[in-house]
Design a protein around this motif. Structure first.
Motif, PDB file in Angstrom:
ATOM      1  N   ASP A 108       0.840  -1.203   0.000  1.00 44.65           N
ATOM      2  CA  ASP A 108       0.000   0.000   0.000  1.00 44.65           C
ATOM      3  C   ASP A 108       0.872   1.248   0.000  1.00 44.65           C
ATOM      4  OD1 ASP A 108      -2.766  -1.036   0.122  1.00 44.65           O
ATOM      5  OD2 ASP A 108      -2.078  -1.919   2.010  1.00 44.65           O
ATOM      6  N   GLU A 109       2.005   1.145   0.695  1.00 46.95           N
ATOM      7  CA  GLU A 109       2.967   2.256   0.722  1.00 46.95           C
ATOM      8  C   GLU A 109       4.364   1.672   0.793  1.00 46.95           C
ATOM      9  OE1 GLU A 109       4.350   6.092   3.464  1.00 46.95           O
ATOM     10  OE2 GLU A 109       2.562   4.994   4.021  1.00 46.95           O
ATOM     11  N   PHE A 110       5.281   2.214  -0.008  1.00 48.54           N
ATOM     12  CA  PHE A 110       6.685   1.827   0.081  1.00 48.54           C
ATOM     13  C   PHE A 110       7.443   2.990   0.689  1.00 48.54           C
ATOM     14  CE2 PHE A 110      11.070   1.763  -1.370  1.00 48.54           C
ATOM     15  CZ  PHE A 110      11.448   0.524  -0.875  1.00 48.54           C
ATOM     16  N   ILE A 111       8.200   2.708   1.737  1.00 45.00           N
ATOM     17  CA  ILE A 111       8.986   3.723   2.438  1.00 45.00           C
ATOM     18  C   ILE A 111      10.455   3.447   2.140  1.00 45.00           C
ATOM     19  CG2 ILE A 111       9.583   4.671   4.701  1.00 45.00           C
ATOM     20  CD1 ILE A 111       6.783   3.295   5.578  1.00 45.00           C
ATOM     21  N   ASP A 112      11.097   4.366   1.415  1.00 44.75           N
ATOM     22  CA  ASP A 112      12.520   4.216   1.091  1.00 44.75           C
ATOM     23  C   ASP A 112      13.338   4.719   2.274  1.00 44.75           C
ATOM     24  OD1 ASP A 112      15.103   4.172   0.102  1.00 44.75           O
ATOM     25  OD2 ASP A 112      14.576   5.124  -1.806  1.00 44.75           O
ATOM     26  N   LEU A 113      13.959   3.792   2.970  1.00 45.47           N
ATOM     27  CA  LEU A 113      14.704   4.141   4.186  1.00 45.47           C
ATOM     28  C   LEU A 113      15.860   5.096   3.917  1.00 45.47           C
ATOM     29  CD1 LEU A 113      14.760   0.687   5.992  1.00 45.47           C
ATOM     30  CD2 LEU A 113      13.150   2.581   6.263  1.00 45.47           C
ATOM     31  N   ALA A 114      16.409   5.059   2.715  1.00 47.73           N
ATOM     32  CA  ALA A 114      17.521   5.950   2.389  1.00 47.73           C
ATOM     33  C   ALA A 114      17.083   7.410   2.363  1.00 47.73           C
ATOM     34  CB  ALA A 114      18.128   5.565   1.045  1.00 47.73           C
ATOM     35  N   LYS A 115      15.788   7.641   2.244  1.00 43.41           N
ATOM     36  CA  LYS A 115      15.275   9.012   2.173  1.00 43.41           C
ATOM     37  C   LYS A 115      14.800   9.542   3.521  1.00 43.41           C
ATOM     38  CE  LYS A 115      14.114   8.654  -2.665  1.00 43.41           C
ATOM     39  NZ  LYS A 115      13.085   8.587  -3.676  1.00 43.41           N
ATOM     40  N   LEU A 116      14.877   8.717   4.550  1.00 42.80           N
ATOM     41  CA  LEU A 116      14.468   9.162   5.878  1.00 42.80           C
ATOM     42  C   LEU A 116      15.670   9.775   6.595  1.00 42.80           C
ATOM     43  CD1 LEU A 116      12.238   6.199   7.123  1.00 42.80           C
ATOM     44  CD2 LEU A 116      11.520   8.331   6.051  1.00 42.80           C
ATOM     45  N   PRO A 117      15.496  10.970   7.132  1.00 40.98           N
ATOM     46  CA  PRO A 117      16.624  11.595   7.826  1.00 40.98           C
ATOM     47  C   PRO A 117      16.999  10.810   9.082  1.00 40.98           C
ATOM     48  CG  PRO A 117      14.607  12.848   8.162  1.00 40.98           C
ATOM     49  CD  PRO A 117      14.284  11.767   7.184  1.00 40.98           C
ATOM     50  N   LYS A 118      18.280  10.718   9.334  1.00 49.20           N
ATOM     51  CA  LYS A 118      18.828  10.137  10.564  1.00 49.20           C
ATOM     52  C   LYS A 118      18.666   8.623  10.696  1.00 49.20           C
ATOM     53  CE  LYS A 118      17.019  13.793  13.060  1.00 49.20           C
ATOM     54  NZ  LYS A 118      16.428  14.273  14.264  1.00 49.20           N
ATOM     55  N   VAL A 119      18.160   7.929   9.677  1.00 49.03           N
ATOM     56  CA  VAL A 119      18.026   6.476   9.778  1.00 49.03           C
ATOM     57  C   VAL A 119      19.347   5.784   9.446  1.00 49.03           C
ATOM     58  CG1 VAL A 119      16.918   4.446   8.735  1.00 49.03           C
ATOM     59  CG2 VAL A 119      15.534   6.364   9.513  1.00 49.03           C
ATOM     60  N   LEU A 120      20.136   6.384   8.550  1.00 46.24           N
ATOM     61  CA  LEU A 120      21.436   5.812   8.202  1.00 46.24           C
ATOM     62  C   LEU A 120      22.555   6.529   8.950  1.00 46.24           C
ATOM     63  CD1 LEU A 120      21.216   5.253   4.358  1.00 46.24           C
ATOM     64  CD2 LEU A 120      21.601   3.521   6.090  1.00 46.24           C
ATOM     65  N   LEU A 121      23.418   5.756   9.566  1.00 45.79           N
ATOM     66  CA  LEU A 121      24.585   6.307  10.251  1.00 45.79           C
ATOM     67  C   LEU A 121      25.822   5.811   9.516  1.00 45.79           C
ATOM     68  CD1 LEU A 121      23.500   5.506  13.907  1.00 45.79           C
ATOM     69  CD2 LEU A 121      23.385   7.725  12.775  1.00 45.79           C
ATOM     70  N   LYS A 122      26.616   6.732   9.013  1.00 44.54           N
ATOM     71  CA  LYS A 122      27.816   6.349   8.251  1.00 44.54           C
ATOM     72  C   LYS A 122      28.809   5.619   9.143  1.00 44.54           C
ATOM     73  CE  LYS A 122      26.923   8.022   4.200  1.00 44.54           C
ATOM     74  NZ  LYS A 122      26.635   7.127   3.117  1.00 44.54           N
ATOM     75  N   LEU A 123      29.432   4.583   8.572  1.00 50.85           N
ATOM     76  CA  LEU A 123      30.446   3.826   9.287  1.00 50.85           C
ATOM     77  C   LEU A 123      31.817   4.472   9.089  1.00 50.85           C
ATOM     78  CD1 LEU A 123      29.497   0.172   8.314  1.00 50.85           C
ATOM     79  CD2 LEU A 123      29.198   1.241  10.531  1.00 50.85           C
ATOM     80  N   LYS A 124      32.640   4.337  10.091  1.00 51.97           N
ATOM     81  CA  LYS A 124      34.024   4.775   9.948  1.00 51.97           C
ATOM     82  C   LYS A 124      34.739   3.754   9.061  1.00 51.97           C
ATOM     83  CE  LYS A 124      34.153   7.081  14.409  1.00 51.97           C
ATOM     84  NZ  LYS A 124      32.735   7.070  14.622  1.00 51.97           N
ATOM     85  N   LYS A 125      35.783   4.155   8.378  1.00 46.80           N
ATOM     86  CA  LYS A 125      36.482   3.305   7.419  1.00 46.80           C
ATOM     87  C   LYS A 125      36.891   1.951   7.984  1.00 46.80           C
ATOM     88  CE  LYS A 125      36.667   5.742   3.647  1.00 46.80           C
ATOM     89  NZ  LYS A 125      35.678   5.465   2.653  1.00 46.80           N
ATOM     90  N   LYS A 126      37.285   1.876   9.258  1.00 53.98           N
ATOM     91  CA  LYS A 126      37.772   0.616   9.816  1.00 53.98           C
ATOM     92  C   LYS A 126      36.689  -0.457   9.903  1.00 53.98           C
ATOM     93  CE  LYS A 126      37.256   1.500  14.750  1.00 53.98           C
ATOM     94  NZ  LYS A 126      37.880   1.394  16.019  1.00 53.98           N
ATOM     95  N   TYR A 127      35.405  -0.069   9.825  1.00 57.51           N
ATOM     96  CA  TYR A 127      34.313  -1.033   9.904  1.00 57.51           C
ATOM     97  C   TYR A 127      33.861  -1.551   8.536  1.00 57.51           C
ATOM     98  CZ  TYR A 127      33.912   0.542  14.687  1.00 57.51           C
ATOM     99  OH  TYR A 127      34.176   0.831  15.980  1.00 57.51           O
ATOM    100  N   ILE A 128      34.370  -0.959   7.480  1.00 58.26           N
ATOM    101  CA  ILE A 128      33.904  -1.331   6.133  1.00 58.26           C
ATOM    102  C   ILE A 128      34.691  -2.515   5.621  1.00 58.26           C
ATOM    103  CG2 ILE A 128      33.633  -0.520   3.764  1.00 58.26           C
ATOM    104  CD1 ILE A 128      33.180   2.260   4.937  1.00 58.26           C
TER     105      ILE A 128
END
Length: 171
Positions: free
Chosen positions: A151-171
């Motif tokens: 009924d509705e698709f919610i794109d998580l990438a477009k929600l503010p503050k849902v994604l937290l960038k990883l520091k390089k050592k975790y990638i």
């Protein structure tokens, strides 16, 4: 349309979310913020997170604690390792059964997964039970069919503050 009187159930495919956020965005999910966005002022009846335990995963206990602190009830199973070394960890059936079992208490079922295997579940909840079904996932990796049938698709990438960038050592 989201209304305050709607009873909401959230079912989170943790493996799907974890790998999508890590591989696509080099980030991790802020589950507390995710829950806030998905609930959107409505009545939360249940929120379940489906996790797989691994003997070797570093930081797993802390990750599971963070999920619980975000308001998620954990459903867990052990990673299965077969004789040939193949590993299997699949919660699809368990998540589907829980969503169907709980649907009688809910107005809105929110599936947090981009996995197209859940299309029949979405169709059943909508047509067979008459529930509103929202699907939340990363648009770049979500099945086109699941986006279409929800009924509705919610794109998580477009929600503010849902994604937290990883520091390089975790990638």
């Amino acid at each position: 349309m989201k209304r305050k009187d709607q009873r909401v159930g959230i079912f989170v495919d943790i493996q799907n979310l974890y790998h999508s956020s890590k591989n696509l965005y080099h980030a991790r999910v802020n589950y507390k913020e995710l829950m806030r966005e998905l609930i959107a002022g409505r009545q939360l009846i249940t929120a379940m997170a489906y996790v797989v335990k691994s003997e070797t995963a570093k930081g797993e206990a802390e990750f599971f604690d963070a999920l619980i602190k975000a308001g998620l009830e954990l459903r867990s199973k052990d990673l299965q390792i077969y004789a040939g070394g193949m590993k299997k960890a699949d919660w699809d059936v368990g998540m589907a059964v829980d969503a169907i079992k709980m649907s009688g208490l809910l107005d809105v079922v929110i599936l947090v997964t981009g996995d197209g295997d859940f299309v029949p579940l979405v169709e059943y909840l909508k047509l067979g039970v008459g529930r509103t079904v929202e699907v939340a996932a990363f648009g770049r990796s979500a099945s086109g069919k699941i986006k279409e049938v929800a009924d509705e698709f919610i794109d998580l990438a477009k929600l503010p503050k849902v994604l937290l960038k990883l520091k390089k050592k975790y990638i």
